[in-house]
Design a protein around this motif. Structure first.
Motif, PDB file in Angstrom:
ATOM      1  N   GLY A 103     -59.678 -47.744  71.824  1.00  0.00           N
ATOM      2  CA  GLY A 103     -60.205 -46.837  70.812  1.00  0.00           C
ATOM      3  C   GLY A 103     -59.285 -46.573  69.643  1.00  0.00           C
ATOM      4  N   ARG A 104     -58.091 -47.129  69.655  1.00  0.00           N
ATOM      5  CA  ARG A 104     -57.150 -46.920  68.561  1.00  0.00           C
ATOM      6  C   ARG A 104     -56.905 -48.221  67.812  1.00  0.00           C
ATOM      7  NH1 ARG A 104     -51.863 -43.670  70.219  1.00  0.00           N
ATOM      8  NH2 ARG A 104     -51.720 -43.755  67.939  1.00  0.00           N
ATOM      9  N   ARG A 105     -56.474 -48.080  66.566  1.00  0.00           N
ATOM     10  CA  ARG A 105     -56.173 -49.239  65.727  1.00  0.00           C
ATOM     11  C   ARG A 105     -54.664 -49.492  65.702  1.00  0.00           C
ATOM     12  NH1 ARG A 105     -60.238 -50.540  61.758  1.00  0.00           N
ATOM     13  NH2 ARG A 105     -62.042 -49.154  61.910  1.00  0.00           N
ATOM     14  N   TYR A 106     -54.299 -50.748  65.831  1.00  0.00           N
ATOM     15  CA  TYR A 106     -52.905 -51.159  65.736  1.00  0.00           C
ATOM     16  C   TYR A 106     -52.802 -52.294  64.722  1.00  0.00           C
ATOM     17  CZ  TYR A 106     -52.355 -48.452  70.009  1.00  0.00           C
ATOM     18  OH  TYR A 106     -52.356 -47.430  70.925  1.00  0.00           O
ATOM     19  N   VAL A 107     -51.629 -52.448  64.124  1.00  0.00           N
ATOM     20  CA  VAL A 107     -51.414 -53.489  63.121  1.00  0.00           C
ATOM     21  C   VAL A 107     -50.922 -54.755  63.809  1.00  0.00           C
ATOM     22  CG1 VAL A 107     -50.125 -54.156  61.057  1.00  0.00           C
ATOM     23  CG2 VAL A 107     -50.890 -51.785  61.345  1.00  0.00           C
ATOM     24  N   LEU A 108     -51.571 -55.861  63.494  1.00  0.00           N
ATOM     25  CA  LEU A 108     -51.135 -57.149  64.028  1.00  0.00           C
ATOM     26  C   LEU A 108     -49.942 -57.655  63.221  1.00  0.00           C
ATOM     27  CD1 LEU A 108     -51.553 -59.622  65.872  1.00  0.00           C
ATOM     28  CD2 LEU A 108     -53.126 -60.511  64.138  1.00  0.00           C
ATOM     29  N   LYS A 109     -48.899 -58.031  63.929  1.00  0.00           N
ATOM     30  CA  LYS A 109     -47.696 -58.569  63.291  1.00  0.00           C
ATOM     31  C   LYS A 109     -47.408 -59.944  63.903  1.00  0.00           C
ATOM     32  CE  LYS A 109     -43.909 -58.262  60.720  1.00  0.00           C
ATOM     33  NZ  LYS A 109     -43.943 -58.205  59.241  1.00  0.00           N
ATOM     34  N   VAL A 110     -47.504 -60.984  63.089  1.00  0.00           N
ATOM     35  CA  VAL A 110     -47.238 -62.349  63.552  1.00  0.00           C
ATOM     36  C   VAL A 110     -45.824 -62.729  63.135  1.00  0.00           C
ATOM     37  CG1 VAL A 110     -47.978 -64.755  63.470  1.00  0.00           C
ATOM     38  CG2 VAL A 110     -49.681 -62.912  63.315  1.00  0.00           C
ATOM     39  N   ILE A 111     -44.982 -63.030  64.120  1.00  0.00           N
ATOM     40  CA  ILE A 111     -43.558 -63.277  63.866  1.00  0.00           C
ATOM     41  C   ILE A 111     -43.214 -64.708  64.280  1.00  0.00           C
ATOM     42  CG2 ILE A 111     -41.199 -62.553  64.364  1.00  0.00           C
ATOM     43  CD1 ILE A 111     -42.377 -59.792  65.099  1.00  0.00           C
ATOM     44  N   GLU A 112     -42.766 -65.486  63.332  1.00  0.00           N
ATOM     45  CA  GLU A 112     -42.358 -66.865  63.619  1.00  0.00           C
ATOM     46  C   GLU A 112     -40.952 -66.859  64.220  1.00  0.00           C
ATOM     47  OE1 GLU A 112     -42.865 -70.883  64.007  1.00  0.00           O
ATOM     48  OE2 GLU A 112     -44.353 -69.445  63.243  1.00  0.00           O
ATOM     49  N   ALA A 113     -40.828 -67.456  65.411  1.00  0.00           N
ATOM     50  CA  ALA A 113     -39.534 -67.506  66.105  1.00  0.00           C
ATOM     51  C   ALA A 113     -39.308 -68.931  66.610  1.00  0.00           C
ATOM     52  CB  ALA A 113     -39.510 -66.509  67.270  1.00  0.00           C
ATOM     53  N   PRO A 114     -38.684 -69.799  65.790  1.00  0.00           N
ATOM     54  CA  PRO A 114     -38.518 -71.222  66.147  1.00  0.00           C
ATOM     55  C   PRO A 114     -37.783 -71.440  67.458  1.00  0.00           C
ATOM     56  CG  PRO A 114     -37.971 -70.828  63.838  1.00  0.00           C
ATOM     57  CD  PRO A 114     -38.130 -69.473  64.474  1.00  0.00           C
ATOM     58  N   GLU A 115     -36.894 -70.506  67.820  1.00  0.00           N
ATOM     59  CA  GLU A 115     -36.101 -70.681  69.034  1.00  0.00           C
ATOM     60  C   GLU A 115     -36.853 -70.258  70.306  1.00  0.00           C
ATOM     61  OE1 GLU A 115     -35.899 -66.481  67.939  1.00  0.00           O
ATOM     62  OE2 GLU A 115     -35.786 -68.369  66.817  1.00  0.00           O
ATOM     63  N   GLN A 116     -38.019 -69.642  70.145  1.00  0.00           N
ATOM     64  CA  GLN A 116     -38.755 -69.106  71.294  1.00  0.00           C
ATOM     65  C   GLN A 116     -39.786 -70.125  71.764  1.00  0.00           C
ATOM     66  OE1 GLN A 116     -39.849 -64.938  71.026  1.00  0.00           O
ATOM     67  NE2 GLN A 116     -41.815 -65.349  72.083  1.00  0.00           N
ATOM     68  N   ARG A 117     -39.647 -70.591  73.004  1.00  0.00           N
ATOM     69  CA  ARG A 117     -40.517 -71.655  73.505  1.00  0.00           C
ATOM     70  C   ARG A 117     -41.892 -71.121  73.879  1.00  0.00           C
ATOM     71  NH1 ARG A 117     -37.688 -75.233  78.009  1.00  0.00           N
ATOM     72  NH2 ARG A 117     -39.673 -76.329  77.646  1.00  0.00           N
ATOM     73  N   LYS A 118     -41.967 -69.925  74.451  1.00  0.00           N
ATOM     74  CA  LYS A 118     -43.234 -69.371  74.904  1.00  0.00           C
ATOM     75  C   LYS A 118     -43.666 -68.229  73.997  1.00  0.00           C
ATOM     76  CE  LYS A 118     -45.541 -67.595  79.048  1.00  0.00           C
ATOM     77  NZ  LYS A 118     -45.371 -67.208  80.484  1.00  0.00           N
ATOM     78  N   THR A 119     -44.920 -68.232  73.584  1.00  0.00           N
ATOM     79  CA  THR A 119     -45.439 -67.176  72.712  1.00  0.00           C
ATOM     80  C   THR A 119     -45.579 -65.877  73.503  1.00  0.00           C
ATOM     81  OG1 THR A 119     -46.673 -68.789  71.410  1.00  0.00           O
ATOM     82  CG2 THR A 119     -47.347 -66.491  71.212  1.00  0.00           C
TER      83      THR A 119
END
Length: 262
Positions: A103-119
């Motif tokens: 029931g609440r709104r949250y902001v989507l934040k997409v962060i590119e992390a080249p060193e991170q293998r798993k999303t």
């Protein structure tokens, strides 16, 4: 026969059609226990469902005539709903968009992390953060969808356990249940007593989740939308009508339907 709670229309027995000029609409007839001496009333819900409440003493011909007199008014409201839903835009899965959860709104934040293998996907300080490498809208959508399902599994189970403790016909066990994405239903109850819940329901307030759970649990003892069924809803969730109206009013946003479903 499988009984279910619809997201944008009630397909249970008691559905009738009305013609007005060259147009037609359908309505669901409810004989509510509280409607003893009341008049016949026509409602157009925010999701476009037309419901007619009538006293049990009213004949079908009398009810149909009453709906026919209100047909122009009904069609006017249906046109307004269609126009409003025309501008419901599907998510693009990019930073800055609103994501709904309980029931609440949250902001989507997409962060590119080249060193991170798993999303990863985490709710942190008012943001739903999707972090990983080579992210694109499709991968972001998949990550958020998986996060929704994981949260839904936890929340639905907890709310279901709490609710069965309050109902005299479900105190022995929690019914078996599973999740399935559906275009026009929030949930359903199968003949064997198991429940199916739409994972998109996790975006709605907990009171709406409780309403859907109660609706399906009531079908364990009342398989149709009979006066006894509505009596159970009135007893265990007196405000269910307003909760349902708000939930149905946001169906297009929560279900993320493509335009051809409008």
């Amino acid at each position: 026969m499988t009984t279910s709670i619809a997201a944008n229309q009630d397909k249970a027995p008691g559905e009738y059609g009305v013609r007005y000029g060259d147009r037609e609409f359908r309505y669901h007839l409810c004989h509510l226990p509280s409607q003893k001496k009341a008049s016949i009333r026509v409602h157009v819900h925010p999701n476009g469902q037309v419901q007619v409440d009538a006293p049990e003493s009213a004949g079908l011909s009398e009810i149909k005539a009453a709906v026919q007199r209100r047909a122009r008014w009904v069609l006017k409201h249906l046109d307004e709903i269609e126009e409003r839903n025309r501008y419901v835009r599907p998510p693009q899965w990019i930073s800055g968009e609103s994501i709904r959860y309980l029931g609440r709104r949250y902001v989507l934040k997409v962060i590119e992390a080249p060193e991170q293998r798993k999303t990863s996907c985490k709710l942190i300080r008012g943001q739903l953060r999707v972090q990983g490498r080579n992210l694109n809208p499709a991968r972001t959508q998949k990550a958020v969808g998986q996060w929704y399902r994981e949260r839904a599994l936890d929340v639905f189970q907890r709310r279901l356990e709490q609710m069965v403790d309050t109902l005299p016909w479900t105190t022995d066990r929690v019914p078996a249940w599973r999740m399935q994405e559906m275009q026009t239903q929030w949930g359903s109850c199968s003949p064997d007593g198991s429940l199916i819940l739409n994972p998109h329901l996790i975006k709605a307030p907990t009171r709406a989740i409780d309403y859907v759970l109660l609706h399906e649990l009531c079908h364990l003892v009342e398989h149709n939308h009979s006066p006894k069924f509505y009596g159970l809803l009135d007893r265990y969730l007196p405000e269910w009508r307003s909760v349902k109206e708000k939930l149905d009013g946001e169906a297009e946003l929560l279900l993320q339907r493509p335009k051809d479903h409008l």
